[in-house]
Every structure is written in structure tokens, then in C-alpha cells.
Motif scaffolding. Sequence first.
Motif, mmCIF file in Angstrom:
data_model
loop_
_atom_site.group_PDB
_atom_site.id
_atom_site.type_symbol
_atom_site.label_atom_id
_atom_site.label_comp_id
_atom_site.label_asym_id
_atom_site.label_seq_id
_atom_site.Cartn_x
_atom_site.Cartn_y
_atom_site.Cartn_z
ATOM 1 N N ALA A 72 8.399 -15.342 31.402
ATOM 2 C CA ALA A 72 9.454 -14.747 30.584
ATOM 3 C C ALA A 72 10.835 -15.119 31.119
ATOM 4 C CB ALA A 72 9.286 -13.232 30.543
ATOM 5 N N ILE A 73 10.971 -15.195 32.445
ATOM 6 C CA ILE A 73 12.277 -15.565 33.026
ATOM 7 C C ILE A 73 12.653 -16.993 32.615
ATOM 8 C CG2 ILE A 73 13.484 -16.091 35.194
ATOM 9 C CD1 ILE A 73 12.044 -13.642 36.421
ATOM 10 N N GLN A 74 11.656 -17.885 32.648
ATOM 11 C CA GLN A 74 11.911 -19.255 32.189
ATOM 12 C C GLN A 74 12.378 -19.243 30.722
ATOM 13 O OE1 GLN A 74 11.576 -22.665 33.732
ATOM 14 N NE2 GLN A 74 12.885 -22.681 31.910
ATOM 15 N N CYS A 75 11.701 -18.452 29.897
ATOM 16 C CA CYS A 75 12.072 -18.358 28.480
ATOM 17 C C CYS A 75 13.476 -17.778 28.328
ATOM 18 C CB CYS A 75 11.069 -17.495 27.707
ATOM 19 S SG CYS A 75 9.452 -18.266 27.574
ATOM 20 N N ALA A 76 13.816 -16.857 29.220
ATOM 21 C CA ALA A 76 15.153 -16.266 29.167
ATOM 22 C C ALA A 76 16.202 -17.321 29.508
ATOM 23 C CB ALA A 76 15.244 -15.082 30.127
ATOM 24 N N GLU A 77 15.852 -18.262 30.400
ATOM 25 C CA GLU A 77 16.790 -19.345 30.709
ATOM 26 C C GLU A 77 17.070 -20.184 29.471
ATOM 27 O OE1 GLU A 77 15.619 -21.685 34.134
ATOM 28 O OE2 GLU A 77 15.463 -19.821 35.310
ATOM 29 N N TRP A 78 16.070 -20.287 28.610
ATOM 30 C CA TRP A 78 16.285 -20.998 27.339
ATOM 31 C C TRP A 78 16.896 -20.084 26.290
ATOM 32 C CZ3 TRP A 78 10.591 -22.869 27.797
ATOM 33 C CH2 TRP A 78 10.528 -23.951 28.676
ATOM 34 N N LYS A 79 17.202 -18.843 26.696
ATOM 35 C CA LYS A 79 17.829 -17.865 25.804
ATOM 36 C C LYS A 79 16.983 -17.601 24.558
ATOM 37 C CE LYS A 79 21.678 -17.494 28.296
ATOM 38 N NZ LYS A 79 21.092 -18.072 29.540
ATOM 39 N N LEU A 80 15.681 -17.533 24.741
ATOM 40 C CA LEU A 80 14.812 -17.219 23.603
ATOM 41 C C LEU A 80 14.996 -15.758 23.197
ATOM 42 C CD1 LEU A 80 11.475 -19.142 24.256
ATOM 43 C CD2 LEU A 80 13.643 -19.915 23.306
ATOM 44 N N ASP A 81 14.543 -15.434 21.996
ATOM 45 C CA ASP A 81 14.772 -14.089 21.476
ATOM 46 C C ASP A 81 13.774 -13.076 22.055
ATOM 47 O OD1 ASP A 81 12.451 -14.738 20.208
ATOM 48 O OD2 ASP A 81 13.305 -14.824 18.195
ATOM 49 N N ALA A 82 13.969 -11.817 21.686
ATOM 50 C CA ALA A 82 13.177 -10.735 22.269
ATOM 51 C C ALA A 82 11.693 -10.891 21.956
ATOM 52 C CB ALA A 82 13.688 -9.385 21.772
ATOM 53 N N GLN A 83 11.372 -11.295 20.722
ATOM 54 C CA GLN A 83 9.956 -11.453 20.356
ATOM 55 C C GLN A 83 9.276 -12.449 21.282
ATOM 56 O OE1 GLN A 83 10.034 -12.619 16.256
ATOM 57 N NE2 GLN A 83 10.318 -10.513 15.517
ATOM 58 N N ALA A 84 9.953 -13.568 21.546
ATOM 59 C CA ALA A 84 9.376 -14.596 22.406
ATOM 60 C C ALA A 84 9.180 -14.068 23.829
ATOM 61 C CB ALA A 84 10.264 -15.835 22.409
ATOM 62 N N LEU A 85 10.162 -13.307 24.306
ATOM 63 C CA LEU A 85 10.053 -12.784 25.673
ATOM 64 C C LEU A 85 8.919 -11.769 25.780
ATOM 65 C CD1 LEU A 85 13.849 -12.486 26.467
ATOM 66 C CD2 LEU A 85 12.241 -14.150 27.387
ATOM 67 N N MET A 86 8.764 -10.954 24.734
ATOM 68 C CA MET A 86 7.659 -9.994 24.738
ATOM 69 C C MET A 86 6.326 -10.733 24.740
ATOM 70 S SD MET A 86 9.389 -7.439 21.982
ATOM 71 C CE MET A 86 8.077 -6.263 21.745
ATOM 72 N N ALA A 87 6.237 -11.757 23.913
ATOM 73 C CA ALA A 87 5.001 -12.550 23.857
ATOM 74 C C ALA A 87 4.742 -13.221 25.201
ATOM 75 C CB ALA A 87 5.089 -13.582 22.745
ATOM 76 N N ALA A 88 5.811 -13.708 25.842
ATOM 77 C CA ALA A 88 5.655 -14.352 27.147
ATOM 78 C C ALA A 88 5.050 -13.362 28.149
ATOM 79 C CB ALA A 88 7.003 -14.867 27.647
#
Length: 751
Positions: A72-88
Motif C-alpha cells: 500500500a505504501i508503494q501504491c501511495a507513492e504513485w498517489k493511487l486512490d483510496a479504493q486501490a490502497l484498500m485493495a492493496a
Amino acid sequence: MISPVTSAVPAQTTAAANAAAASFAALVSAIDYLPDADIESIRKAYRFADQAHLGQLRKNGDPYITHPIAVAIQCAEWKLDAQALMAALMHDAMEDCGITKAELVELFGSPVAELVDGLTKLEKLEFDTREQNQAESFRKMLLAMARDVRVILIKLADRTHNMRTMGDMPRSKWERISRETLEIYAPIAHRLGLNITFRELQDLAFKHIYPWRSAVLGKAVHRSRSRRKDLLSKVKNDVQNALAEQRLSPRVHGREKTLYSIYKKMDDKHLTFAQVTDMYGFRIIFENMFECYTAMGVLHQLYKPLPGKFKDYIALPKVNGYQSIHTTLIGPFGTNVEFQLRTTSMDVVAESGVAAHWLYKAAEPGSDAAQRLGSQWLQSLLDIQHETKDAAEFWDHVKIDLFPDAIYVFTPKSKILSMPRGATVVDFAYAIHSNIGNRTVSANINGEQVPLSTEIKNGDVIEVITCSTPKPNPAWLSFVRTGRARSKIRHFLKSMAHDESLALGEKMLTQALRLEGIADMPPADTVAHGLWEKLLRFTGNRNVDELLADIGMGKRIASMVAKKLAALLSEQGVKADVVLISQARYSPQKGAISQGVVTLDGGEGGSVQFARCCHPIPGDKIVGYLGRGEGLVVHTDDCQIGKKLLYKDRERFLEVEWSEEPVRSFEVALQVTVTDGKGVLARVASTLASAGADITHVNMSDERAGHATDLRFAISVQDLGHLSDVLRALERTPSVLRAQRSRQSKDRAHL
Ligand code: MN
């Protein structure tokens, strides 16, 4: 005595909880670009995942939840949205912890559940990197399967973290996972423009496939870098000064090739380390595009450019949206130094690729970030994203850009097949093998039964169900898309029609021969060879099979062929059997010219047709008309159309009778008069069903007499007895005024 395991539990749990909390804190500080409500949802997903993975450990002993958090931290570096972070955070929960998709839908909504489900499916894919094509297909498959680009991004984050922690895995697994990373995931990252991830995956994979080579090369690069340190800082100073004279003050970063790309260059071009000359470089980031071009002029004045190394990807962006000016200069002491010049927004795209559009989404409203995202490709994707607001549709567009014409589907054994867009289940069956295609009876897509005309979609797992005897349906020709399926079906139908006509022709000729007093058809091979040759000269056929098929199709009259054959036999001294003649010629059916009786059981296939005007069924008296080139058409003996043909074309009629045991049911037309009212049709249909008659067609008459309506059905029945049972059952049905078989051809026209 207290066992050590039991006593260790509380301490371990506390340590685990601390580790989990610490890593979640790191995630929270990385998602400050999201609104508070989103952060709360992410926290909820974290608590859920933490609970699900409770007690599971990573190979290094950390609590398992640290892995999804890292993803999820990696996804946050790409500034993905909340849904993506939850899925991560929950990406391994379904697979490892028995959480169902339904639960996720309930708790987190359908979009998040779909993402987790997509990731779980990807996890299950297996493939063999030894087959290059398979690897290529898999790469495409992977992209295609993820109907949402976020699935791929999360998957790449997952793989990146697994590669970073590969040291904890048993060494026996390093090579397989690393090759997969190198051949599948790194190219996808590159294709999506995620350059940091691309380079990291390559180097991590290289390190684990060739630990020794990687270490040696790493040392060499390090030594070379410190040797060139002074030189490079001189170049950097010169460049900055020269640019400052033009009032340019860009950010200048040193850059190095990855170990893997150096290794690959040495390996591909058989170079020594010293011969790899473009190891050093600088990336210079400017305010705007004009500064990039100005700076290029400045640099080319400062040092001589290396011919053939200049590339303007600003004017001509790469397909993944990458923009930059590349040039290699010959620096002090003849050392080649590569420069990349681009703007801040181009740099964002270059480093984060597709993910950059989430960066953009997260940007302040009213900022001109959108205008500054240079590449046309990415811009057009952004436009699509804005217009559709639908991640799935957005990704469909991306896919079309990446792979225009093909879709990728699976056999149940996970073999990948590439099919053209628009292909159906039947096309798929023929793509596996024509033997499968010909024997197809039904199919399942992703475990659900579907009609054979169903268009297959990317990522579908398709199971074709076959029967033992091949029987392709001519109706398939109306929906198949591939030339292969079309030609295979045609070919089979043609040969099937030929075989059936041949069998019928043989039957007819044998019976016609009996009328001439010949008990059996003389064998078409050795003994009577000369005989058949003479006959074939007479008929003009190339061989006996063709002659028999011609008879079956009505192109030749059996009685004439039989007469000629009998004449040829008598030349050879074979005498006609008088008793046989009188037996065969005795016929109660005076209308038809007697050629012997052809027995029908419904299994004759295309060479025998049951007329659609009168719908003969077993039990009906029938006559056979040998249509020109259409085989034998069977009418009831009282059919008006049949009678007309008999009057016009008497010699083409032959006697037919029903077999004692028909092999199938037959269609018959019914007219059912009912009173108007709700549910009448349903009642009639259920009566037919319980009488064992399948409805093949239904039509309602427009003509009304008072409150009555005529329903017209085509149903299939076994025989005349079955039909009378059906009619009786109908007469007993409430609302039914009258039920009768319809015989006139105009009834068929209504149906
Ligand atoms: Mn994982």
C-alpha cells in the motif's frame, strides 16, 4: 510445566502488534494527499486485513500484515486512490485467509471487492517462462485480465515488495521468481512508464539470478564511479555555469544505468566493462519545453555531440507517453556523457507513467498540471478518464492502445490462446482443434454455461464440452468470426452431406435392383470391376461413391441406373430372379412408380427432409419425392403440395415407409384456439411440457373471433400416438377451446 510455545505467545503478539502498528503509521504519513474520510476507510481496511492475517508470519518472522502495508505504501507513492490502497491492504486476504468476495462487497463495496478479486485471480495464474511465446502471451494476458489498471499497479507494487524481501525466501525459488519478474513484470512496468519500478525490478531480478555477476559488476561500477568522480563533477559544474549564462537554473541529477542494463549490453554486444561507454549521465529538469531546446543548444556548444545519439522524444513522444530530449556528449578526456532534458511534468510521466494520471487527479483543482502533462498519449488517456469516469472502460481504452486486435483467453488447463476480437465460443473450440470444434455441444465460461454464440472476452476461462460423434451445426456459420472455424464447419458439413447421400443412394439402388430381380448390389471392387467401369462410363461418374451420392441427392434416377446395371449383369450371364421381381413390385401404393420401399427412421441427416408444409410424423402415410439436387423430400400422402408434385413429376416419386423404431422426434404444427385471458399461453405451454412435447416455435394469430385467439405451435413428438395424447391433454386444459394439428402450408407461413 508451561511449554515454551505457550509462554512465547503473548510476547510475540505484542511485538507483532507493535511492528504492524509501526508500519501502518508509515502508511498513514504517506497518504496525506487523501481526504480524511478516505483515510478512515483505509484504516478500516487495515484493521480487517490485520485481523485476517493474524498469526501469519512472513518468512523473516515479521507479522504478515507488514507486507500488504508495504504494498500500500508503494501504491501511495504513485498517489493511487483510496479504493486501490484498500485493495492493496487486503490483496492477499482472499487467497490466504478464506475471505469471500461477498464479504468484501458487504464491508467495502463492490469496486474494492473487484480489485481484490482481480488480484486474487492473477495470483493463481501460472506459467512457464521457458516458452518465450507463452511469456509474451502471459504478459499480454496479465494486462488484459486486469480489467482495471489499478489491479496491475497493485500487482507491480506487490511484486516489487516481494523482490525486495526475496532474501528471506529459500534460494531454490529465487531464479523462477526473478525470471518471471524480468520477463513479465519489469516489461509491464516499462510499458506503463513506471521507470523507477522498472529499473528496480530489473536490478533485483538480476541480483537474484546472477548473485555473483551482479556483485562483481556492482563493484566495478562503484570503482569506476569514484575514479570518474572528479570528472563528473567538473562536467556538472561546466554545464550549470553555461546554462546560468542563459538565465537557466534547472535541477541537475546525476544518473547511472542499472546494473542489469549494463550487464545486458555487455552480454548482447560482447563488450567488456570498459567498452560500455554510456554509463554516466545527467538528467536536467526545466521549467518549460522552450528551456529544454535552449539548453540543448547550449550543451551542443559546450561539448561535441556524439553523432547518431541525439533523439527528440519531446516532438515525437514514445508510445507510453515518455517525453525527453536525449543526447550524448563527448566530455573531457573523451568520456561519453549522456544527457536527458525534460520538463517537470514530463519527468513525472517518465518516472510514474500511467500512475501519473492519479498524481494529476490528486493535484489541486485549478492548477495547470493537466496542461503541462506533455505526452499526447497520456493526455488522451486523461481525456478518456474524464469522459468515462469508469476505471474499467478507461482500461479498455488503454488496452486497445496497447494491443489493438487480440484478446487472450484460457483453456481450463491455463493454456493461453490468442483470439481475434469478436470471436465466439465456437471459434475458440475450433482454435484448439477442429476435432474439438466439430464435436462441441456446449460450453462454460468462467464456470457458467453459455450459448455457443457467446462472444468471448479477455481473461475468460473457457471450457468446451464435446460429444463423441462430430456434428457441427450449420447455424454456427451465422455467428463464427474466424476463417478457420468457418472453413472447418463448411468442410465437415459438405463431407457429412456427401456421406449421407451416399448411404441413401446405396439403399435406393439396392432396392431398385431388387425390382430388376437382382438380390444384392454387386461389390464395387475387384470381381465386378469391369462391370462398374462400364456403368460409370454410362452415367459419366468418376467413381461408384460419386454415382451413389448422385442417386441419393436425386441427380440420377435409381431405377434407370438399376436397369442399366441389370442389363450389364445379364451380358455377364447373371439371370434375374423372377420371384424377387414379383415380390418387390407388389405395392399397395399405386401412385408412385415402384422402386422398392425406402425405410426411414429419422437418422438420415441432410439427405432426407421432412416437408415443412405437412410435417409428416411416424404413423402418417408418407410419400417420398426425389427433389433435384436436394435429396429425398417426404410429404404426407394427403399433402396438397405433395399431390401437386405427384401430378407434375410422377417419376420422381418413390415409395417410403416409417421404420419400426424411429431414432428421434419429429416436428408437427398445432393450432390451439384459446379464450383470451392472463396466463393462457403459460398454461398451454406447461400442458405441452408435461405431455413430453418440446415447443420449437410459437406464434399468436392476429385474427380474433370474439374472445378467442389462435395459438400456433411447432412441437416435436415421437409419433402419431404421441400427438393424439398431446391433443387430448390440450383439450382438457382450461381456456383451451380446440386443439388440432394443422396441415395446410399457410399454417407454416405463419410460423
Ligand atoms: Mn502479496
